[in-house]
Design a protein around this motif. Sequence first.
Motif, mmCIF file in Angstrom:
data_model
loop_
_atom_site.group_PDB
_atom_site.id
_atom_site.type_symbol
_atom_site.label_atom_id
_atom_site.label_comp_id
_atom_site.label_asym_id
_atom_site.label_seq_id
_atom_site.Cartn_x
_atom_site.Cartn_y
_atom_site.Cartn_z
ATOM 1 N N ARG A 267 9.197 -21.826 10.184
ATOM 2 C CA ARG A 267 8.327 -22.446 11.193
ATOM 3 C C ARG A 267 7.230 -23.330 10.598
ATOM 4 O O ARG A 267 7.002 -24.440 11.101
ATOM 5 C CB ARG A 267 7.718 -21.378 12.097
ATOM 6 C CG ARG A 267 6.843 -22.013 13.185
ATOM 7 C CD ARG A 267 6.252 -20.994 14.121
ATOM 8 N NE ARG A 267 5.403 -21.637 15.097
ATOM 9 C CZ ARG A 267 5.539 -21.527 16.405
ATOM 10 N NH1 ARG A 267 6.505 -20.786 16.905
ATOM 11 N NH2 ARG A 267 4.722 -22.152 17.221
ATOM 12 N N GLU B 29 7.355 -27.049 12.246
ATOM 13 C CA GLU B 29 6.502 -27.206 13.440
ATOM 14 C C GLU B 29 6.043 -28.637 13.672
ATOM 15 O O GLU B 29 5.996 -29.081 14.831
ATOM 16 C CB GLU B 29 5.307 -26.252 13.368
ATOM 17 C CG GLU B 29 4.559 -26.175 14.678
ATOM 18 C CD GLU B 29 3.656 -24.962 14.777
ATOM 19 O OE1 GLU B 29 3.088 -24.749 15.869
ATOM 20 O OE2 GLU B 29 3.506 -24.223 13.787
ATOM 21 N N PHE C 134 8.364 -30.503 16.151
ATOM 22 C CA PHE C 134 8.663 -30.029 17.508
ATOM 23 C C PHE C 134 8.643 -31.179 18.518
ATOM 24 O O PHE C 134 9.609 -31.387 19.242
ATOM 25 C CB PHE C 134 7.665 -28.943 17.944
ATOM 26 C CG PHE C 134 7.863 -27.597 17.303
ATOM 27 C CD1 PHE C 134 8.828 -27.381 16.326
ATOM 28 C CD2 PHE C 134 7.066 -26.524 17.682
ATOM 29 C CE1 PHE C 134 8.999 -26.131 15.745
ATOM 30 C CE2 PHE C 134 7.232 -25.273 17.103
ATOM 31 C CZ PHE C 134 8.196 -25.070 16.137
ATOM 32 N N VAL D 31 11.225 -34.258 17.685
ATOM 33 C CA VAL D 31 12.608 -33.924 18.033
ATOM 34 C C VAL D 31 12.797 -34.011 19.547
ATOM 35 O O VAL D 31 13.773 -34.593 20.036
ATOM 36 C CB VAL D 31 12.997 -32.526 17.502
ATOM 37 C CG1 VAL D 31 14.264 -32.010 18.184
ATOM 38 C CG2 VAL D 31 13.207 -32.577 15.995
ATOM 39 N N ALA D 32 11.871 -33.435 20.305
ATOM 40 C CA ALA D 32 11.959 -33.485 21.771
ATOM 41 C C ALA D 32 11.964 -34.926 22.266
ATOM 42 O O ALA D 32 12.731 -35.282 23.175
ATOM 43 C CB ALA D 32 10.801 -32.708 22.389
ATOM 44 N N ALA E 196 9.947 -29.533 23.727
ATOM 45 C CA ALA E 196 8.896 -29.229 22.741
ATOM 46 C C ALA E 196 8.459 -27.777 22.867
ATOM 47 O O ALA E 196 8.223 -27.091 21.867
ATOM 48 C CB ALA E 196 7.711 -30.175 22.927
ATOM 49 N N ALA F 136 11.022 -25.228 21.397
ATOM 50 C CA ALA F 136 11.028 -25.166 19.931
ATOM 51 C C ALA F 136 10.171 -24.003 19.438
ATOM 52 O O ALA F 136 10.502 -23.356 18.441
ATOM 53 C CB ALA F 136 10.540 -26.484 19.344
ATOM 54 N N HIS F 137 9.082 -23.716 20.143
ATOM 55 C CA HIS F 137 8.228 -22.579 19.758
ATOM 56 C C HIS F 137 9.008 -21.275 19.827
ATOM 57 O O HIS F 137 8.781 -20.359 19.033
ATOM 58 C CB HIS F 137 7.001 -22.504 20.676
ATOM 59 C CG HIS F 137 6.020 -23.609 20.459
ATOM 60 N ND1 HIS F 137 5.055 -23.567 19.487
ATOM 61 C CD2 HIS F 137 5.882 -24.803 21.083
ATOM 62 C CE1 HIS F 137 4.338 -24.685 19.514
ATOM 63 N NE2 HIS F 137 4.830 -25.453 20.474
ATOM 64 N N TYR G 75 12.440 -20.957 19.536
ATOM 65 C CA TYR G 75 13.495 -20.942 18.513
ATOM 66 C C TYR G 75 12.954 -20.597 17.131
ATOM 67 O O TYR G 75 13.649 -19.969 16.332
ATOM 68 C CB TYR G 75 14.176 -22.311 18.444
ATOM 69 C CG TYR G 75 15.315 -22.487 19.410
ATOM 70 C CD1 TYR G 75 16.617 -22.591 18.954
ATOM 71 C CD2 TYR G 75 15.094 -22.571 20.780
ATOM 72 C CE1 TYR G 75 17.677 -22.776 19.836
ATOM 73 C CE2 TYR G 75 16.140 -22.753 21.661
ATOM 74 C CZ TYR G 75 17.425 -22.851 21.192
ATOM 75 O OH TYR G 75 18.471 -23.027 22.071
ATOM 76 N N TRP H 239 20.262 -31.059 20.803
ATOM 77 C CA TRP H 239 19.298 -30.145 20.169
ATOM 78 C C TRP H 239 19.789 -29.746 18.778
ATOM 79 O O TRP H 239 19.056 -29.861 17.787
ATOM 80 C CB TRP H 239 19.120 -28.926 21.066
ATOM 81 C CG TRP H 239 18.179 -27.882 20.562
ATOM 82 C CD1 TRP H 239 18.511 -26.725 19.923
ATOM 83 C CD2 TRP H 239 16.759 -27.883 20.675
ATOM 84 N NE1 TRP H 239 17.378 -26.003 19.634
ATOM 85 C CE2 TRP H 239 16.294 -26.692 20.086
ATOM 86 C CE3 TRP H 239 15.838 -28.773 21.221
ATOM 87 C CZ2 TRP H 239 14.933 -26.364 20.015
ATOM 88 C CZ3 TRP H 239 14.485 -28.446 21.156
ATOM 89 C CH2 TRP H 239 14.049 -27.265 20.564
ATOM 90 N N TRP I 30 18.100 -31.074 15.179
ATOM 91 C CA TRP I 30 17.511 -30.098 14.254
ATOM 92 C C TRP I 30 18.265 -30.042 12.940
ATOM 93 O O TRP I 30 17.656 -29.836 11.877
ATOM 94 C CB TRP I 30 17.389 -28.729 14.907
ATOM 95 C CG TRP I 30 16.152 -28.663 15.750
ATOM 96 C CD1 TRP I 30 16.073 -28.594 17.106
ATOM 97 C CD2 TRP I 30 14.802 -28.714 15.282
ATOM 98 N NE1 TRP I 30 14.749 -28.604 17.514
ATOM 99 C CE2 TRP I 30 13.953 -28.677 16.413
ATOM 100 C CE3 TRP I 30 14.213 -28.807 14.021
ATOM 101 C CZ2 TRP I 30 12.556 -28.705 16.317
ATOM 102 C CZ3 TRP I 30 12.814 -28.844 13.926
ATOM 103 C CH2 TRP I 30 12.015 -28.786 15.057
ATOM 104 N N MET J 10 20.783 -22.190 13.692
ATOM 105 C CA MET J 10 20.467 -23.033 14.848
ATOM 106 C C MET J 10 21.627 -23.050 15.831
ATOM 107 O O MET J 10 21.424 -22.956 17.048
ATOM 108 C CB MET J 10 20.124 -24.452 14.396
ATOM 109 C CG MET J 10 19.852 -25.418 15.546
ATOM 110 S SD MET J 10 18.591 -24.845 16.729
ATOM 111 C CE MET J 10 17.099 -25.021 15.752
#
Length: 198
Positions: A37, A41, A44, A47-48, A72, A75-76, A78, A117, A121, A143
């Motif tokens: 993470r 981070e 996040f 990527v979104a 976004a 992502a927190h 995952y 997604w 990633w 992932m």
Amino acid sequence: MKVNFFNLSPEEKVAYLHDLAELMGVLPDWEVLASVRPQVEPHFLPVAQRIASRLKAHPFTQEASDVTQALANIAHVYFSPPHLDAQYMERRASAGKAYLEAGFSMASLVGGIYGLWVDEWTRVFEELFSHDPPLLARLNRAMAKVALYNLALVAQQFTHESEVLAKEMEERLLNKFLKATGISRELYQQMAKTAEGE
């Protein structure tokens, strides 16, 4: 098993989540994602944003609502240790309903949300961890598995909500038909039963 996740008790929700996680063996993979993470981070929101841009550019998904903030936020989840409680299932069920309301089909949900997604990633992982091939391989596998786990939950509720929506539409059309023709619902049901028996 067809189920509306919102109708399950808190205990049933937790049991379902853990049974699915056990079936997939996903919890160790989730911990692998959580372990990186700090490095990921900062990605996040980018990527979104890239996924949202790709969705807007494609004819399958360009009419769907913007999902940048939702992606976004997820992502927190995952990249944190898994916390599989009733609230987690309710959030995934709400996502299933929200994706339907946002204009996604099952195909564009699978390909356009979860496919992109995983794609985005794995690109980030390549950028950050190519110097460590074993870790890179573990992250890509993790992932994919965590995404499939969450897709299974979201798709279950998406399917249920789609069926509810189809029944509501069918009922509205039937009401319009009955009103326009002056046929009572009882007569219509008798006619339908007769037709089924032929």
